[in-house]
Design an enzyme around this catalytic site. Structure first.
Site, PDB file in Angstrom:
ATOM      1  N   ASN A   9      -3.163   1.155   1.854  1.00 33.00           N
ATOM      2  CA  ASN A   9      -1.730   1.082   2.139  1.00 33.00           C
ATOM      3  C   ASN A   9      -1.005   1.794   0.992  1.00 33.00           C
ATOM      4  OD1 ASN A   9       0.928   0.386   2.558  1.00 33.00           O
ATOM      5  ND2 ASN A   9       0.649  -1.792   2.112  1.00 33.00           N
ATOM      6  N   TRP A  10      -0.546   2.989   1.287  1.00 31.98           N
ATOM      7  CA  TRP A  10       0.056   3.808   0.219  1.00 31.98           C
ATOM      8  C   TRP A  10       1.451   3.342  -0.176  1.00 31.98           C
ATOM      9  CZ3 TRP A  10      -1.218   9.589   1.844  1.00 31.98           C
ATOM     10  CH2 TRP A  10      -2.612   9.746   1.872  1.00 31.98           C
ATOM     11  N   LYS A  11       2.059   2.502   0.628  1.00 33.67           N
ATOM     12  CA  LYS A  11       3.425   2.031   0.354  1.00 33.67           C
ATOM     13  C   LYS A  11       4.364   3.236   0.189  1.00 33.67           C
ATOM     14  CE  LYS A  11       1.397  -2.159  -1.381  1.00 33.67           C
ATOM     15  NZ  LYS A  11       1.509  -3.345  -2.212  1.00 33.67           N
ATOM     16  N   HIS A  93       3.661  -6.994   6.666  1.00 39.36           N
ATOM     17  CA  HIS A  93       3.379  -6.927   5.229  1.00 39.36           C
ATOM     18  C   HIS A  93       4.449  -7.726   4.479  1.00 39.36           C
ATOM     19  CE1 HIS A  93       2.755  -5.544   1.174  1.00 39.36           C
ATOM     20  NE2 HIS A  93       1.555  -5.153   1.557  1.00 39.36           N
ATOM     21  N   GLU A  95       5.944  -7.269   1.789  1.00 38.88           N
ATOM     22  CA  GLU A  95       7.061  -6.498   1.224  1.00 38.88           C
ATOM     23  C   GLU A  95       8.100  -6.199   2.304  1.00 38.88           C
ATOM     24  OE1 GLU A  95       4.713  -3.402  -0.581  1.00 38.88           O
ATOM     25  OE2 GLU A  95       4.007  -4.800  -2.107  1.00 38.88           O
ATOM     26  N   GLU A 167      -3.278 -11.698   2.841  1.00 36.90           N
ATOM     27  CA  GLU A 167      -2.731 -11.139   1.607  1.00 36.90           C
ATOM     28  C   GLU A 167      -1.863 -12.173   0.894  1.00 36.90           C
ATOM     29  OE1 GLU A 167      -2.797  -6.593   1.560  1.00 36.90           O
ATOM     30  OE2 GLU A 167      -0.848  -7.242   2.285  1.00 36.90           O
ATOM     31  N   GLY A 173      -0.274  -6.446  -6.026  1.00 38.18           N
ATOM     32  CA  GLY A 173       0.295  -5.625  -7.080  1.00 38.18           C
ATOM     33  C   GLY A 173       0.393  -6.313  -8.431  1.00 38.18           C
ATOM     34  N   SER A 211      -4.588  -6.773  -5.014  1.00 32.71           N
ATOM     35  CA  SER A 211      -5.257  -6.355  -6.255  1.00 32.71           C
ATOM     36  C   SER A 211      -6.754  -6.103  -6.096  1.00 32.71           C
ATOM     37  CB  SER A 211      -4.988  -7.361  -7.377  1.00 32.71           C
ATOM     38  OG  SER A 211      -3.595  -7.403  -7.670  1.00 32.71           O
ATOM     39  N   GLY A 232      -3.775  -1.568  -1.904  1.00 38.01           N
ATOM     40  CA  GLY A 232      -2.540  -0.880  -2.278  1.00 38.01           C
ATOM     41  C   GLY A 232      -2.795   0.114  -3.399  1.00 38.01           C
ATOM     42  N   GLY A 233      -2.487  -0.287  -4.616  1.00 41.03           N
ATOM     43  CA  GLY A 233      -2.548   0.590  -5.783  1.00 41.03           C
ATOM     44  C   GLY A 233      -3.828   1.405  -5.898  1.00 41.03           C
TER      45      GLY A 233
HETATM   46  P1  PGA Z   1      -2.342  -4.048  -4.079  1.00 43.50           P
HETATM   47  O1  PGA Z   1      -1.552  -4.119  -2.671  1.00 43.50           O
HETATM   48  O2  PGA Z   1      -3.768  -3.660  -3.752  1.00 43.50           O
HETATM   49  O3  PGA Z   1      -1.636  -3.016  -4.860  1.00 43.50           O
HETATM   50  O4  PGA Z   1      -2.270  -5.421  -4.671  1.00 43.50           O
HETATM   51  C1  PGA Z   1      -2.181  -4.647  -1.533  1.00 43.50           C
HETATM   52  C2  PGA Z   1      -1.242  -4.596  -0.355  1.00 43.50           C
HETATM   53  O5  PGA Z   1      -0.038  -4.802  -0.530  1.00 43.50           O
HETATM   54  O6  PGA Z   1      -1.680  -4.337   0.769  1.00 43.50           O
END
Ligand code: PGA
Length: 249
Positions: A9-11, A93, A95, A167, A173, A211, A232-233
């Site tokens: 997930n590149w956000k 998600h 966010e 999640e 993050g 994470s 994510g990251g």
């Molecule tokens: P993260 O994000 O790996 O940066 O913690 C995961 C996500 O939001 O899907």
């Protein structure tokens, strides 16, 4: 055997279309073998990324989709707009729930719209730190399954179209991943609630997200009930993402 799935997930990254195409091209070289590998670039990059990775098996996902098919919804993207480009969409998600005020009912409508247009869905859910501390994790996860997945058309929401991503919000993050035991425990509760809905709970892919790194991926890959990762990251670094995919292969 449940299908394993690792999705990046590149956000809101990377900041240019060129960088997105470059990242996608590098990830498209990763050999997932029997597992499904996906990327979820920003909406604006979907078409270019899809084109750039050509015949690669990597699945392209949108990060979110609106519940309506068209209309006065500034800034939003409708399922039919991406149906010819993306294989599916993430919905729910944390966010998006946080920034756009999505509740379970809205997430359910988004998932329904995606499924109705032939898109796969990665359905995200998870508890906040306050909820975990208050001992509400079980109730929160069950409510999110019941109110978010419960309303979906059973014919459309099948193990081949719907994957769930557990999640925990406190792990996203933060560099503080859940333990494998916490993931296994939460996934079991999610599957139990899915079963109560009458779904073939044991057949659905359930991923862990929060994470995940090249260093801890093997723990989650070995965790009972965990069938993949939403990353994510670490998904912005092709070598590290490749290591995560390799852990789940
Ligand atoms: P993260 O994000 O790996 O940066 O913690 C995961 C996500 O939001 O899907």
């Amino acid at each position: 055997m449940r299908q394993r799935l690792v999705v990046g997930n590149w956000k809101m990254n990377p900041s240019t279309l060129e960088a997105a195409v470059d990242l996608a091209t590098r990830i498209a070289r990763i050999d997932g073998g029997p597992i499904d590998v996906g990327i979820a670039p920003p909406h604006v990059a979907l078409a270019r990324v899809r084109e750039a990775i050509g015949g690669s098996a990597v699945l392209v996902y949108a990060q979110d989709v609106h519940w309506e098919t068209e209309g006065a919804f500034t800034g939003q993207i409708a399922a039919p707009m991406i149906a010819g480009i993306a294989a599916g969409s993430i919905v729910g998600h944390s966010e998006v729930r946080r920034d756009q005020g999505d509740d379970d009912a809205r997430v359910a409508r988004k998932a329904a719209a995606a499924l109705a247009h032939g898109l796969r869905v990665i359905f995200c859910l998870g508890e906040s730190l306050a909820q975990r501390r208050a001992g509400e994790t079980d109730a929160v996860l069950r409510r999110q399954v019941r109110d978010g997945i419960g309303p979906l058309d059973r014919e459309r929401a099948t193990p081949s179209t719907l994957a769930i991503a557990y999640e925990p919000i406190w792990a996203i993050g933060t560099g503080e991943a859940a333990t494998a035991a916490q993931a296994t425990d939460a996934v079991a509760r999610i599957r139990d609630e899915l079963g109560r809905l009458g779904a073939a709970a044991g057949a659905f892919t359930v991923m862990y997200g929060g994470s995940v790194t090249g260093a801890n991926a093997a723990e989650f890959a070995a965790a009972e009930g965990v069938d993949g990762a939403l990353v994510g990251g670490a998904s912005l670094k092709p070598e590290e993402f490749a290591a995560i995919v390799a852990a789940f292969r």
